[in-house]
Design a protein around this motif. Structure first.
Motif, PDB file in Angstrom:
ATOM      1  N   GLU A  39       0.827  -1.204   0.000  1.00  0.00           N
ATOM      2  CA  GLU A  39       0.000   0.000   0.000  1.00  0.00           C
ATOM      3  C   GLU A  39       0.864   1.258   0.000  1.00  0.00           C
ATOM      4  OE1 GLU A  39      -3.200   1.865  -0.827  1.00  0.00           O
ATOM      5  OE2 GLU A  39      -3.176  -0.308  -0.594  1.00  0.00           O
ATOM      6  N   VAL A  60      -8.480   3.446   4.569  1.00  0.00           N
ATOM      7  CA  VAL A  60      -9.441   2.479   4.035  1.00  0.00           C
ATOM      8  C   VAL A  60      -8.733   1.472   3.135  1.00  0.00           C
ATOM      9  CG1 VAL A  60     -11.417   2.197   2.501  1.00  0.00           C
ATOM     10  CG2 VAL A  60     -11.414   4.021   4.203  1.00  0.00           C
ATOM     11  N   LYS A  61      -7.882   1.978   2.247  1.00  0.00           N
ATOM     12  CA  LYS A  61      -7.161   1.095   1.336  1.00  0.00           C
ATOM     13  C   LYS A  61      -6.171   0.209   2.086  1.00  0.00           C
ATOM     14  CE  LYS A  61      -7.497   4.267  -2.609  1.00  0.00           C
ATOM     15  NZ  LYS A  61      -6.726   5.122  -3.548  1.00  0.00           N
ATOM     16  N   GLN A  64      -7.943  -2.756   3.679  1.00  0.00           N
ATOM     17  CA  GLN A  64      -8.279  -3.760   2.672  1.00  0.00           C
ATOM     18  C   GLN A  64      -7.040  -4.536   2.236  1.00  0.00           C
ATOM     19  OE1 GLN A  64      -9.690  -2.217  -1.091  1.00  0.00           O
ATOM     20  NE2 GLN A  64     -10.721  -4.124  -1.593  1.00  0.00           N
ATOM     21  N   GLN A  65      -5.941  -3.822   2.008  1.00  0.00           N
ATOM     22  CA  GLN A  65      -4.721  -4.470   1.532  1.00  0.00           C
ATOM     23  C   GLN A  65      -4.139  -5.423   2.574  1.00  0.00           C
ATOM     24  OE1 GLN A  65      -2.949  -5.466  -1.234  1.00  0.00           O
ATOM     25  NE2 GLN A  65      -2.463  -3.363  -1.819  1.00  0.00           N
ATOM     26  N   TRP A  68      -6.451  -8.534   2.946  1.00  0.00           N
ATOM     27  CA  TRP A  68      -6.251  -9.424   1.807  1.00  0.00           C
ATOM     28  C   TRP A  68      -4.929 -10.176   1.925  1.00  0.00           C
ATOM     29  CZ3 TRP A  68      -7.461 -12.235  -2.202  1.00  0.00           C
ATOM     30  CH2 TRP A  68      -6.520 -12.477  -3.219  1.00  0.00           C
ATOM     31  N   ALA A 105     -11.718  -8.914   2.609  1.00  0.00           N
ATOM     32  CA  ALA A 105     -11.065  -7.624   2.383  1.00  0.00           C
ATOM     33  C   ALA A 105     -12.044  -6.606   1.801  1.00  0.00           C
ATOM     34  CB  ALA A 105      -9.872  -7.804   1.445  1.00  0.00           C
ATOM     35  N   ARG A 106     -12.891  -7.051   0.902  1.00  0.00           N
ATOM     36  CA  ARG A 106     -13.876  -6.160   0.286  1.00  0.00           C
ATOM     37  C   ARG A 106     -14.892  -5.677   1.329  1.00  0.00           C
ATOM     38  NH1 ARG A 106     -15.804  -5.114  -4.868  1.00  0.00           N
ATOM     39  NH2 ARG A 106     -18.054  -4.710  -5.003  1.00  0.00           N
ATOM     40  N   THR A 107     -15.323  -6.587   2.195  1.00  0.00           N
ATOM     41  CA  THR A 107     -16.282  -6.230   3.237  1.00  0.00           C
ATOM     42  C   THR A 107     -15.678  -5.230   4.220  1.00  0.00           C
ATOM     43  OG1 THR A 107     -17.376  -8.382   3.073  1.00  0.00           O
ATOM     44  CG2 THR A 107     -17.729  -7.130   5.091  1.00  0.00           C
ATOM     45  N   LEU A 108     -14.436  -5.474   4.628  1.00  0.00           N
ATOM     46  CA  LEU A 108     -13.761  -4.551   5.543  1.00  0.00           C
ATOM     47  C   LEU A 108     -13.567  -3.187   4.902  1.00  0.00           C
ATOM     48  CD1 LEU A 108     -11.065  -6.868   7.164  1.00  0.00           C
ATOM     49  CD2 LEU A 108     -13.073  -5.862   8.272  1.00  0.00           C
ATOM     50  N   HIS A 109     -13.266  -3.176   3.615  1.00  0.00           N
ATOM     51  CA  HIS A 109     -13.100  -1.907   2.892  1.00  0.00           C
ATOM     52  C   HIS A 109     -14.378  -1.084   2.971  1.00  0.00           C
ATOM     53  CE1 HIS A 109     -13.232   0.670  -0.730  1.00  0.00           C
ATOM     54  NE2 HIS A 109     -11.927   0.793  -0.538  1.00  0.00           N
ATOM     55  N   LYS A 110     -15.499  -1.734   2.699  1.00  0.00           N
ATOM     56  CA  LYS A 110     -16.783  -1.027   2.743  1.00  0.00           C
ATOM     57  C   LYS A 110     -17.111  -0.563   4.159  1.00  0.00           C
ATOM     58  CE  LYS A 110     -19.034  -3.228  -1.231  1.00  0.00           C
ATOM     59  NZ  LYS A 110     -20.196  -4.035  -1.679  1.00  0.00           N
TER      60      LYS A 110
END
Length: 221
Positions: A39, A60-61, A64-65, A68, A105-110
């Motif tokens: 990141e 936020v990124k 997610q990173q 993942w 990762a997508r859920t945590l990002h949101k």
């Protein structure tokens, strides 16, 4: 019969046992470090091309990173370690852990984006189900390739790096093609950083597996 090995007893020596506790500890912090490093690299690349980011957007990124990286690399490494104990199914872990890691990762990002009140408007992207399936195939193949390397007598880190690079090149290129077909609002800089991530991350994950096992075996000596 021993003379046929050229007098090298090491040729039949087994690799040192793996200290499971040390292995799990190393793979955990190495995978988190990989996510953080990736990141930061993407942030620097974006800044170099004149695209800034806010602290909240970076946070936020980063979540997610790291999520993942932690789940996919740890799952892959643990599966390969399990395969060495005589359970062959372990080397197929990548096919299942990657889609699960992608979803988490997508859920945590949101969730983090909503918690930080960051606008959720994003360019159209390929179907998340399609991307999850691609990731499953990608890391499933990566896991099988690494399992093959681990059987080599002289498997080196360069083999892991080359394998991760080839897998990232093939599947990263495919993901970019999918994105180009759907992400009309994505900037050239976003496409570039996404491409770098898709190419470099499998290399990093391969190195995490190699390093975690090497450190786990060193701890067992």
């Amino acid at each position: 019969m021993g003379a046929t090995n050229g007098g090298h007893p090491a040729a039949t020596a087994k690799a040192p046992a793996l200290d499971l506790r040390a292995f799990l500890l190393h793979v955990a912090w190495l995978s988190i470090l990989l996510g953080l490093t990736m990141e930061v690299i993407l942030l620097v690349l974006a800044a170099a091309f004149g695209e800034g980011t806010t602290a909240r957007s970076f946070a936020v990124k980063l979540v997610q990173q790291i999520a993942w990286s932690f789940f996919v690399c740890t799952g892959l490494a643990v599966g390969l370690a399990v395969a060495k104990t005589g359970i062959p199914a372990g080397k197929f872990t990548g096919f299942f852990i990657a889609p699960a890691a992608f979803a988490v990762a997508r859920t945590l990002h949101k969730s983090v984006a909503q918690a930080l009140a960051i606008a959720s408007a994003v360019p159209a992207t390929p179907s998340p189900f399609l991307l999850a399936a691609v990731k499953g195939i990608e890391y499933g193949i990566l896991g099988l390739a690494i399992a093959r390397i681990q059987k080599w007598e002289h498997g080196r880190i360069s083999h892991y790096v080359a394998t991760g690079f080839l897998v990232g090149l093939v599947f990263g290129g495919f993901v970019l093609v999918l994105i180009l077909q759907t992400a009309e609002g994505m900037s050239a800089i976003d496409l570039f950083t996404r491409g770098v991530n898709e190419l470099v991350f499998p290399v990093g994950c391969s190195v995490v597996v190699y390093a975690a096992e090497a450190l786990g075996r060193r701890a067992a000596r």
